[in-house]
Design a protein around this motif. Sequence first.
Motif, mmCIF file in Angstrom:
data_model
loop_
_atom_site.group_PDB
_atom_site.id
_atom_site.type_symbol
_atom_site.label_atom_id
_atom_site.label_comp_id
_atom_site.label_asym_id
_atom_site.label_seq_id
_atom_site.Cartn_x
_atom_site.Cartn_y
_atom_site.Cartn_z
ATOM 1 N N VAL A 191 -3.397 -24.099 21.444
ATOM 2 C CA VAL A 191 -2.792 -22.764 21.349
ATOM 3 C C VAL A 191 -3.236 -21.892 22.520
ATOM 4 N N ALA A 192 -4.432 -22.182 23.047
ATOM 5 C CA ALA A 192 -4.946 -21.399 24.178
ATOM 6 C C ALA A 192 -4.104 -21.579 25.436
ATOM 7 N N SER A 193 -3.232 -22.574 25.452
ATOM 8 C CA SER A 193 -2.356 -22.748 26.623
ATOM 9 C C SER A 193 -1.369 -21.586 26.760
ATOM 10 N N LEU A 194 -1.223 -20.762 25.711
ATOM 11 C CA LEU A 194 -0.389 -19.563 25.810
ATOM 12 C C LEU A 194 -0.939 -18.567 26.826
ATOM 13 N N LEU A 195 -2.217 -18.762 27.198
ATOM 14 C CA LEU A 195 -2.802 -17.904 28.235
ATOM 15 C C LEU A 195 -2.084 -18.059 29.574
ATOM 16 N N LEU A 196 -1.352 -19.148 29.735
ATOM 17 C CA LEU A 196 -0.626 -19.362 30.995
ATOM 18 C C LEU A 196 0.386 -18.245 31.250
ATOM 19 N N VAL A 197 0.988 -17.765 30.172
ATOM 20 C CA VAL A 197 1.959 -16.672 30.327
ATOM 21 C C VAL A 197 1.263 -15.442 30.890
ATOM 22 N N LEU A 198 0.083 -15.149 30.349
ATOM 23 C CA LEU A 198 -0.682 -13.996 30.828
ATOM 24 C C LEU A 198 -1.142 -14.196 32.270
ATOM 25 N N ILE A 199 -1.567 -15.407 32.602
ATOM 26 C CA ILE A 199 -2.033 -15.687 33.964
ATOM 27 C C ILE A 199 -0.889 -15.508 34.966
ATOM 28 N N ILE A 200 0.281 -16.004 34.617
ATOM 29 C CA ILE A 200 1.437 -15.867 35.523
ATOM 30 C C ILE A 200 1.828 -14.398 35.672
ATOM 31 N N LEU A 253 -0.082 -11.668 35.226
ATOM 32 C CA LEU A 253 -1.096 -10.957 35.997
ATOM 33 C C LEU A 253 -1.049 -11.349 37.471
ATOM 34 N N GLY A 254 -0.787 -12.613 37.744
ATOM 35 C CA GLY A 254 -0.722 -13.073 39.125
ATOM 36 C C GLY A 254 0.431 -12.441 39.884
ATOM 37 N N ARG A 255 1.580 -12.354 39.253
ATOM 38 C CA ARG A 255 2.737 -11.746 39.909
ATOM 39 C C ARG A 255 2.527 -10.250 40.129
ATOM 40 N N ALA A 257 -0.491 -8.758 47.290
ATOM 41 C CA ALA A 257 -1.042 -8.560 48.637
ATOM 42 C C ALA A 257 -1.319 -9.877 49.353
ATOM 43 N N LEU A 258 -1.350 -10.998 48.604
ATOM 44 C CA LEU A 258 -1.655 -12.300 49.220
ATOM 45 C C LEU A 258 -0.472 -12.880 49.988
ATOM 46 N N GLY A 259 0.699 -12.364 49.746
ATOM 47 C CA GLY A 259 1.892 -12.968 50.345
ATOM 48 C C GLY A 259 2.495 -13.972 49.374
ATOM 49 N N PRO A 260 3.761 -14.294 49.531
ATOM 50 C CA PRO A 260 4.456 -15.111 48.531
ATOM 51 C C PRO A 260 3.881 -16.529 48.385
ATOM 52 N N VAL A 261 3.567 -17.205 49.481
ATOM 53 C CA VAL A 261 3.102 -18.596 49.395
ATOM 54 C C VAL A 261 1.708 -18.662 48.784
ATOM 55 N N ARG A 262 0.804 -17.823 49.308
ATOM 56 C CA ARG A 262 -0.575 -17.829 48.786
ATOM 57 C C ARG A 262 -0.622 -17.364 47.343
ATOM 58 N N ILE A 319 -0.640 -21.190 40.603
ATOM 59 C CA ILE A 319 -0.608 -22.602 40.202
ATOM 60 C C ILE A 319 -2.026 -23.130 39.988
ATOM 61 N N LEU A 320 -2.948 -22.789 40.895
ATOM 62 C CA LEU A 320 -4.325 -23.250 40.774
ATOM 63 C C LEU A 320 -4.969 -22.718 39.495
ATOM 64 N N ARG A 321 -4.756 -21.448 39.200
ATOM 65 C CA ARG A 321 -5.324 -20.857 37.984
ATOM 66 C C ARG A 321 -4.727 -21.505 36.724
ATOM 67 N N CYS A 322 -3.435 -21.804 36.767
ATOM 68 C CA CYS A 322 -2.786 -22.459 35.618
ATOM 69 C C CYS A 322 -3.342 -23.862 35.408
ATOM 70 N N LEU A 323 -3.563 -24.591 36.522
ATOM 71 C CA LEU A 323 -4.110 -25.946 36.412
ATOM 72 C C LEU A 323 -5.523 -25.931 35.822
ATOM 73 N N VAL A 324 -6.348 -25.007 36.297
ATOM 74 C CA VAL A 324 -7.716 -24.900 35.780
ATOM 75 C C VAL A 324 -7.690 -24.575 34.285
ATOM 76 N N THR A 325 -6.815 -23.661 33.900
ATOM 77 C CA THR A 325 -6.711 -23.294 32.487
ATOM 78 C C THR A 325 -6.254 -24.480 31.645
ATOM 79 N N LEU A 326 -5.244 -25.221 32.131
ATOM 80 C CA LEU A 326 -4.752 -26.384 31.393
ATOM 81 C C LEU A 326 -5.835 -27.452 31.229
ATOM 82 N N ILE A 327 -6.613 -27.677 32.285
ATOM 83 C CA ILE A 327 -7.687 -28.666 32.199
ATOM 84 C C ILE A 327 -8.735 -28.243 31.179
ATOM 85 N N LEU A 328 -9.118 -26.970 31.203
ATOM 86 C CA LEU A 328 -10.110 -26.476 30.235
ATOM 87 C C LEU A 328 -9.592 -26.582 28.805
#
Length: 198
Positions: free
Chosen positions: A16-25, A27-29, A34-39, A45-54
């Motif tokens: 159920v904690a995978s619902l945090l991905l919505v919040l991460i996306i 907040l990231g957007r 200021a990081l630019g579109p690619v970064r 993506i990196l934050r989502c992967l770390v969350t999914l692994i945890l």
Amino acid sequence: MTYTYGFYFAQPWWLVASLLLVLIIWLGRRYLAALGPVRRVMAIILRCLVTLILVALLARPMLTRKSRRVTLISVIDRSQSIPATHQQASLDYLEKALANKAPRDQLAAVDVAEAASISKLPSGDITIRRRNTTLTGGQTKLADGVQMAMAIAPPDTAVRILLVSEGNETAGDLKEAARIAAANKIPIDVLPLRYQYS
């Protein structure tokens, strides 16, 4: 060897904690513009992967392997209290029952009286020794027989224990041995030997 594999999560409620991905996306957007579109996309993506692994690690993924082969370990009561005719009849019954076993299944035998003695190690041969001359039969320690059966159980097959006895135990704790077998997911079947003294 023939195995079937399975996969499951031991604690699936953590998913159920995978619902945090919505919040991460979200907040990231909102805060990483200021990081630019690619970064920014790479950071999200990196934050989502770390969350999914945890989340996956917290849910405890389990891979199971089940063997389609079975090893039957018969624990045979050789005490003097059992009439010889009943012992022979039980062995005849067991050999007839095993005549149609699957080719890859195995049989082992443990004789028990005042001690537990390995009569036959796991193999495809279904013959069972008719007598055990090393045991006097003065006592009945069924718990020792069950413990010996668990000790010789092969790790690469499913295991069942068959207890061939009238159930009269003179020493040991068969109930405790059965609890240990159940904890190791080894079922114990019983072929009861019934008789009456007149």
